[in-house]
Design a protein around this motif. Structure first.
Motif, PDB file in Angstrom:
ATOM      1  N   GLY A  27     -30.389 -18.112 -10.011  1.00 30.02           N
ATOM      2  CA  GLY A  27     -31.140 -19.343 -10.237  1.00 30.02           C
ATOM      3  C   GLY A  27     -30.353 -20.449 -10.884  1.00 30.02           C
ATOM      4  O   GLY A  27     -30.934 -21.412 -11.382  1.00 30.02           O
ATOM      5  N   ARG A  28     -29.026 -20.358 -10.891  1.00 28.64           N
ATOM      6  CA  ARG A  28     -28.209 -21.423 -11.469  1.00 28.64           C
ATOM      7  C   ARG A  28     -27.685 -22.332 -10.370  1.00 28.64           C
ATOM      8  O   ARG A  28     -27.306 -21.874  -9.301  1.00 28.64           O
ATOM      9  N   CYS A  29     -27.657 -23.617 -10.667  1.00 25.65           N
ATOM     10  CA  CYS A  29     -27.128 -24.579  -9.705  1.00 25.65           C
ATOM     11  C   CYS A  29     -25.601 -24.525  -9.773  1.00 25.65           C
ATOM     12  O   CYS A  29     -25.020 -24.694 -10.852  1.00 25.65           O
ATOM     13  N   VAL A  30     -24.962 -24.258  -8.635  1.00 24.20           N
ATOM     14  CA  VAL A  30     -23.505 -24.099  -8.643  1.00 24.20           C
ATOM     15  C   VAL A  30     -22.777 -25.225  -7.920  1.00 24.20           C
ATOM     16  O   VAL A  30     -21.577 -25.408  -8.119  1.00 24.20           O
ATOM     17  N   SER A  31     -23.480 -25.977  -7.079  1.00 20.67           N
ATOM     18  CA  SER A  31     -22.785 -27.019  -6.343  1.00 20.67           C
ATOM     19  C   SER A  31     -23.773 -28.021  -5.760  1.00 20.67           C
ATOM     20  O   SER A  31     -24.927 -27.694  -5.513  1.00 20.67           O
ATOM     21  N   GLN A  32     -23.278 -29.219  -5.567  1.00 22.37           N
ATOM     22  CA  GLN A  32     -24.054 -30.252  -4.899  1.00 22.37           C
ATOM     23  C   GLN A  32     -23.702 -30.232  -3.413  1.00 22.37           C
ATOM     24  O   GLN A  32     -22.544 -30.050  -3.041  1.00 22.37           O
ATOM     25  N   LEU A  33     -24.718 -30.407  -2.589  1.00 15.68           N
ATOM     26  CA  LEU A  33     -24.530 -30.378  -1.140  1.00 15.68           C
ATOM     27  C   LEU A  33     -25.045 -31.693  -0.565  1.00 15.68           C
ATOM     28  O   LEU A  33     -26.194 -32.064  -0.806  1.00 15.68           O
ATOM     29  N   ILE A  34     -24.189 -32.415   0.138  1.00 17.49           N
ATOM     30  CA  ILE A  34     -24.604 -33.679   0.743  1.00 17.49           C
ATOM     31  C   ILE A  34     -25.055 -33.382   2.165  1.00 17.49           C
ATOM     32  O   ILE A  34     -24.258 -33.024   3.023  1.00 17.49           O
ATOM     33  N   LEU A  35     -26.360 -33.498   2.398  1.00 15.40           N
ATOM     34  CA  LEU A  35     -26.937 -33.094   3.675  1.00 15.40           C
ATOM     35  C   LEU A  35     -26.791 -34.132   4.764  1.00 15.40           C
ATOM     36  O   LEU A  35     -26.692 -33.804   5.932  1.00 15.40           O
ATOM     37  N   ARG A  36     -26.827 -35.396   4.388  1.00 17.78           N
ATOM     38  CA  ARG A  36     -26.766 -36.461   5.388  1.00 17.78           C
ATOM     39  C   ARG A  36     -25.564 -37.348   5.077  1.00 17.78           C
ATOM     40  O   ARG A  36     -25.689 -38.390   4.432  1.00 17.78           O
ATOM     41  N   PRO A  37     -24.377 -36.944   5.526  1.00 20.69           N
ATOM     42  CA  PRO A  37     -23.166 -37.684   5.147  1.00 20.69           C
ATOM     43  C   PRO A  37     -23.132 -39.110   5.674  1.00 20.69           C
ATOM     44  O   PRO A  37     -22.375 -39.941   5.186  1.00 20.69           O
ATOM     45  N   GLY A  38     -23.968 -39.418   6.677  1.00 21.96           N
ATOM     46  CA  GLY A  38     -24.018 -40.793   7.175  1.00 21.96           C
ATOM     47  C   GLY A  38     -24.730 -41.742   6.221  1.00 21.96           C
ATOM     48  O   GLY A  38     -24.733 -42.950   6.428  1.00 21.96           O
ATOM     49  N   GLY A  39     -25.387 -41.191   5.185  1.00 21.44           N
ATOM     50  CA  GLY A  39     -26.067 -42.021   4.205  1.00 21.44           C
ATOM     51  C   GLY A  39     -27.474 -42.416   4.584  1.00 21.44           C
ATOM     52  O   GLY A  39     -28.127 -43.167   3.871  1.00 21.44           O
ATOM     53  N   GLU A  40     -27.985 -41.916   5.718  1.00 17.45           N
ATOM     54  CA  GLU A  40     -29.338 -42.283   6.115  1.00 17.45           C
ATOM     55  C   GLU A  40     -30.340 -41.662   5.145  1.00 17.45           C
ATOM     56  O   GLU A  40     -30.245 -40.490   4.828  1.00 17.45           O
ATOM     57  N   PRO A  41     -31.266 -42.449   4.630  1.00 15.39           N
ATOM     58  CA  PRO A  41     -32.177 -41.944   3.605  1.00 15.39           C
ATOM     59  C   PRO A  41     -33.258 -41.039   4.185  1.00 15.39           C
ATOM     60  O   PRO A  41     -33.649 -41.174   5.330  1.00 15.39           O
ATOM     61  N   CYS A  42     -33.697 -40.117   3.382  1.00  7.36           N
ATOM     62  CA  CYS A  42     -34.839 -39.273   3.719  1.00  7.36           C
ATOM     63  C   CYS A  42     -36.018 -39.843   2.930  1.00  7.36           C
ATOM     64  O   CYS A  42     -35.999 -39.832   1.700  1.00  7.36           O
ATOM     65  N   LEU A  43     -37.013 -40.380   3.621  1.00  5.99           N
ATOM     66  CA  LEU A  43     -38.067 -41.164   2.977  1.00  5.99           C
ATOM     67  C   LEU A  43     -39.409 -40.455   2.959  1.00  5.99           C
ATOM     68  O   LEU A  43     -39.750 -39.754   3.900  1.00  5.99           O
ATOM     69  N   TRP A  44     -40.154 -40.686   1.883  1.00  7.91           N
ATOM     70  CA  TRP A  44     -41.568 -40.311   1.870  1.00  7.91           C
ATOM     71  C   TRP A  44     -42.394 -41.582   1.915  1.00  7.91           C
ATOM     72  O   TRP A  44     -42.476 -42.319   0.962  1.00  7.91           O
ATOM     73  N   TRP A  45     -42.985 -41.857   3.066  1.00  5.30           N
ATOM     74  CA  TRP A  45     -44.008 -42.877   3.172  1.00  5.30           C
ATOM     75  C   TRP A  45     -45.343 -42.148   3.178  1.00  5.30           C
ATOM     76  O   TRP A  45     -45.533 -41.227   3.959  1.00  5.30           O
ATOM     77  N   CYS A  46     -46.244 -42.556   2.312  1.00 10.92           N
ATOM     78  CA  CYS A  46     -47.600 -41.991   2.339  1.00 10.92           C
ATOM     79  C   CYS A  46     -48.119 -42.070   3.766  1.00 10.92           C
ATOM     80  O   CYS A  46     -48.048 -43.111   4.414  1.00 10.92           O
ATOM     81  N   ARG A  47     -48.641 -40.972   4.280  1.00 11.08           N
ATOM     82  CA  ARG A  47     -49.032 -40.893   5.698  1.00 11.08           C
ATOM     83  C   ARG A  47     -50.375 -41.556   5.999  1.00 11.08           C
ATOM     84  O   ARG A  47     -50.785 -41.612   7.159  1.00 11.08           O
ATOM     85  N   CYS A  48     -51.056 -42.038   5.000  1.00  3.40           N
ATOM     86  CA  CYS A  48     -52.319 -42.740   5.240  1.00  3.40           C
ATOM     87  C   CYS A  48     -52.046 -43.987   6.078  1.00  3.40           C
ATOM     88  O   CYS A  48     -51.007 -44.638   5.938  1.00  3.40           O
ATOM     89  N   SER A  49     -52.979 -44.330   6.937  1.00  5.56           N
ATOM     90  CA  SER A  49     -52.787 -45.482   7.824  1.00  5.56           C
ATOM     91  C   SER A  49     -53.062 -46.811   7.135  1.00  5.56           C
ATOM     92  O   SER A  49     -52.978 -47.867   7.762  1.00  5.56           O
ATOM     93  N   CYS A  50     -53.359 -46.789   5.846  1.00  8.79           N
ATOM     94  CA  CYS A  50     -53.644 -48.042   5.137  1.00  8.79           C
ATOM     95  C   CYS A  50     -52.388 -48.904   5.046  1.00  8.79           C
ATOM     96  O   CYS A  50     -51.278 -48.400   5.124  1.00  8.79           O
ATOM     97  N   PRO A  51     -52.544 -50.233   4.882  1.00  4.46           N
ATOM     98  CA  PRO A  51     -51.373 -51.109   4.790  1.00  4.46           C
ATOM     99  C   PRO A  51     -50.605 -50.861   3.496  1.00  4.46           C
ATOM    100  O   PRO A  51     -51.185 -50.570   2.463  1.00  4.46           O
TER     101      PRO A  51
END
Length: 200
Positions: free
Chosen positions: A131-155
């Protein structure tokens, strides 16, 4: 300017709202949520994992379940079991609807208040079997962000949905106590001296 107005007035992070399909909870899903301890359910609502939507995967669900059971370390499994649909398995772009929209308060949508989506910093972590963190892993080397937009259809930008009108004091006073507080039972002492039902 009030803190709430200040949160709303900030410049948006992204000019385009990313619309993703909203999960329709089944009867079994609602039952799983109902059985979740309140503290974990609150956390799931805040983190957007009360109704997550998985991205397409080459791995079938039963294969993923086998990996989680046999390959994941015990501390991952322990956290995963506390939440109705798991915890460690969700990427930021798989998160669901914010807690305000789920409760019908789209005027308070998290991403409307924050001026944009929540996004991670394109990294994840490699953990040891203890359970110890041993290394950082860069998953998207292109720098594209992984976003959370609330999925509700409201503006999320521009004029917001109107907030529900607060109940008038006389409307509240006219309702019986059992209707306002359905979880409370009438007091065994019966009614108070003024003829009103006693609360305690």
């Amino acid at each position: 300017m009030s803190p709430r107005e200040n949160r709303t007035a900030r410049a948006p992070v992204s000019p385009t709202v990313i619309r993703r399909p909203q999960r329709t909870l089944t009867k079994e899903d609602y039952e799983a949520l109902r059985k979740t301890p309140l503290l974990n359910l609150t956390g799931a609502l805040i983190m957007g994992i009360a109704d997550p939507v998985p991205n397409p995967s080459p791995m079938a669900e039963d294969e993923g379940a086998w990996v989680r059971e046999h390959a994941w370390p015990a501390h991952f499994q322990k956290t995963e079991r506390k939440y109705p649909f798991g915890f460690q398995r969700w990427s930021t772009c798989e998160l669901g609807t914010c807690w305000n929209c789920l409760s019908g308060r789209c005027d308070l949508c998290v991403h409307r208040q924050n001026g944009g989506p929540h996004h991670d910093n394109n990294t994840d972590w490699v953990w040891s079997s203890r359970g110890r963190c041993v290394s950082q892993l860069i998953l998207r080397p292109g720098g594209e962000p992984c976003l959370w937009w609330c999925r509700c259809s409201c503006p999320k930008y521009g004029p917001g949905p109107t907030a529900p009108a607060p109940a008038a004091a006389e409307d509240v006073a006219a309702k019986p106590v059992a209707e306002l507080h359905p979880h409370r039972r009438p007091s065994p002492r019966g009614q108070g001296a003024d003829g009103q039902e006693a609360l305690f």
